[in-house]
Design a protein around this motif. Structure first.
Motif, PDB file in Angstrom:
ATOM      1  N   GLY A   1       9.782   9.053  -0.586  1.00 49.89           N
ATOM      2  CA  GLY A   1       9.062   9.908  -1.499  1.00 49.89           C
ATOM      3  C   GLY A   1       9.063   9.390  -2.931  1.00 49.89           C
ATOM      4  N   GLU A   2       9.998   8.481  -3.258  1.00 47.42           N
ATOM      5  CA  GLU A   2      10.117   7.977  -4.616  1.00 47.42           C
ATOM      6  C   GLU A   2       9.182   6.810  -4.902  1.00 47.42           C
ATOM      7  N   THR A   3       8.716   6.123  -3.875  1.00 49.72           N
ATOM      8  CA  THR A   3       7.902   4.937  -4.065  1.00 49.72           C
ATOM      9  C   THR A   3       6.491   5.337  -4.486  1.00 49.72           C
ATOM     10  N   PRO A   4       5.990   4.824  -5.616  1.00 47.19           N
ATOM     11  CA  PRO A   4       4.617   5.121  -6.027  1.00 47.19           C
ATOM     12  C   PRO A   4       3.605   4.582  -5.017  1.00 47.19           C
ATOM     13  N   VAL A   5       2.430   5.173  -4.992  1.00 46.87           N
ATOM     14  CA  VAL A   5       1.396   4.767  -4.037  1.00 46.87           C
ATOM     15  C   VAL A   5       1.007   3.303  -4.231  1.00 46.87           C
ATOM     16  N   ASP A   6       0.933   2.842  -5.467  1.00 46.13           N
ATOM     17  CA  ASP A   6       0.542   1.463  -5.728  1.00 46.13           C
ATOM     18  C   ASP A   6       1.746   0.559  -5.933  1.00 46.13           C
ATOM     19  N   ALA A   7       2.733   0.698  -5.025  1.00 47.04           N
ATOM     20  CA  ALA A   7       3.923  -0.146  -5.075  1.00 47.04           C
ATOM     21  C   ALA A   7       4.284  -0.558  -3.656  1.00 47.04           C
ATOM     22  N   CYS A   8       4.962  -1.680  -3.528  1.00 49.98           N
ATOM     23  CA  CYS A   8       5.410  -2.170  -2.226  1.00 49.98           C
ATOM     24  C   CYS A   8       6.361  -1.150  -1.619  1.00 49.98           C
ATOM     25  N   ALA A   9       6.145  -0.779  -0.356  1.00 50.89           N
ATOM     26  CA  ALA A   9       6.971   0.217   0.308  1.00 50.89           C
ATOM     27  C   ALA A   9       8.385  -0.293   0.542  1.00 50.89           C
ATOM     28  N   ASN A  10       8.579  -1.607   0.552  1.00 54.33           N
ATOM     29  CA  ASN A  10       9.907  -2.164   0.785  1.00 54.33           C
ATOM     30  C   ASN A  10      10.681  -2.395  -0.510  1.00 54.33           C
ATOM     31  N   CYS A  11      10.117  -3.153  -1.428  1.00 56.21           N
ATOM     32  CA  CYS A  11      10.852  -3.536  -2.641  1.00 56.21           C
ATOM     33  C   CYS A  11      10.452  -2.735  -3.873  1.00 56.21           C
ATOM     34  N   GLY A  12       9.350  -1.981  -3.808  1.00 58.34           N
ATOM     35  CA  GLY A  12       8.934  -1.156  -4.928  1.00 58.34           C
ATOM     36  C   GLY A  12       8.182  -1.904  -6.021  1.00 58.34           C
ATOM     37  N   LYS A  13       7.871  -3.164  -5.766  1.00 54.96           N
ATOM     38  CA  LYS A  13       7.162  -3.965  -6.763  1.00 54.96           C
ATOM     39  C   LYS A  13       5.780  -3.369  -7.016  1.00 54.96           C
TER      40      LYS A  13
END
Length: 102
Positions: free
Chosen positions: A3-15
C-alpha cells in the motif's frame, strides 16, 4: 504491491519513474504493478504471484464478458436496407434506426 508504493514506482525497489533514467514497465498479466527491470520483476514474483493470477483472471473474464455483449445476434440487420442495426430494436425503438421504417 504494498500500500505504500506509489503507482508510478517499481513494485519491488520503489524506484520512481523519471523521464531520463528509469522507464517502468507494467506487468503484462494483471496490469496493476510496474517494474524498473526484469530483475525486480523476478525478485517480486513470489509476493505478487497470487494477486497477479487473480487480477489477470478477472481482467480476462471482464474482456470476455464485454466482447460477448458487443457481438451482434443473427437477424439484427434491417430487412429493408440490410445495414446492421446499432440498437436492439425490441428494447429501444419501434422504428428501424437505419431507414426509419416500422
Amino acid at each position: 504491491m504494498s500500500g505504500e508504493t506509489p503507482v508510478d514506482a517499481c513494485a519491488n525497489c520503489g524506484k520512481q519513474e523519471s523521464s531520463d533514467a528509469v522507464r517502468l514497465k507494467i506487468c503484462k498479466a494483471c496490469r496493476s504493478v510496474k517494474y524498473c527491470s526484469v530483475g525486480c520483476q523476478r525478485a517480486h514474483w513470489k509476493q505478487h504471484k497470487a494477486a497477479c493470477k487473480k487480477l489477470a483472471k478477472e481482467l480476462e473474464e471482464e474482456r470476455r464478458t464485454c466482447s460477448q455483449r458487443n457481438e451482434r445476434p443473427e437477424g439484427d440487420f434491417c430487412p429493408i436496407c440490410t445495414l446492421p442495426i446499432p440498437l436492439q430494436m425490441e428494447d429501444h425503438s419501434i422504428f428501424n434506426v437505419c431507414c426509419m421504417k416500422r
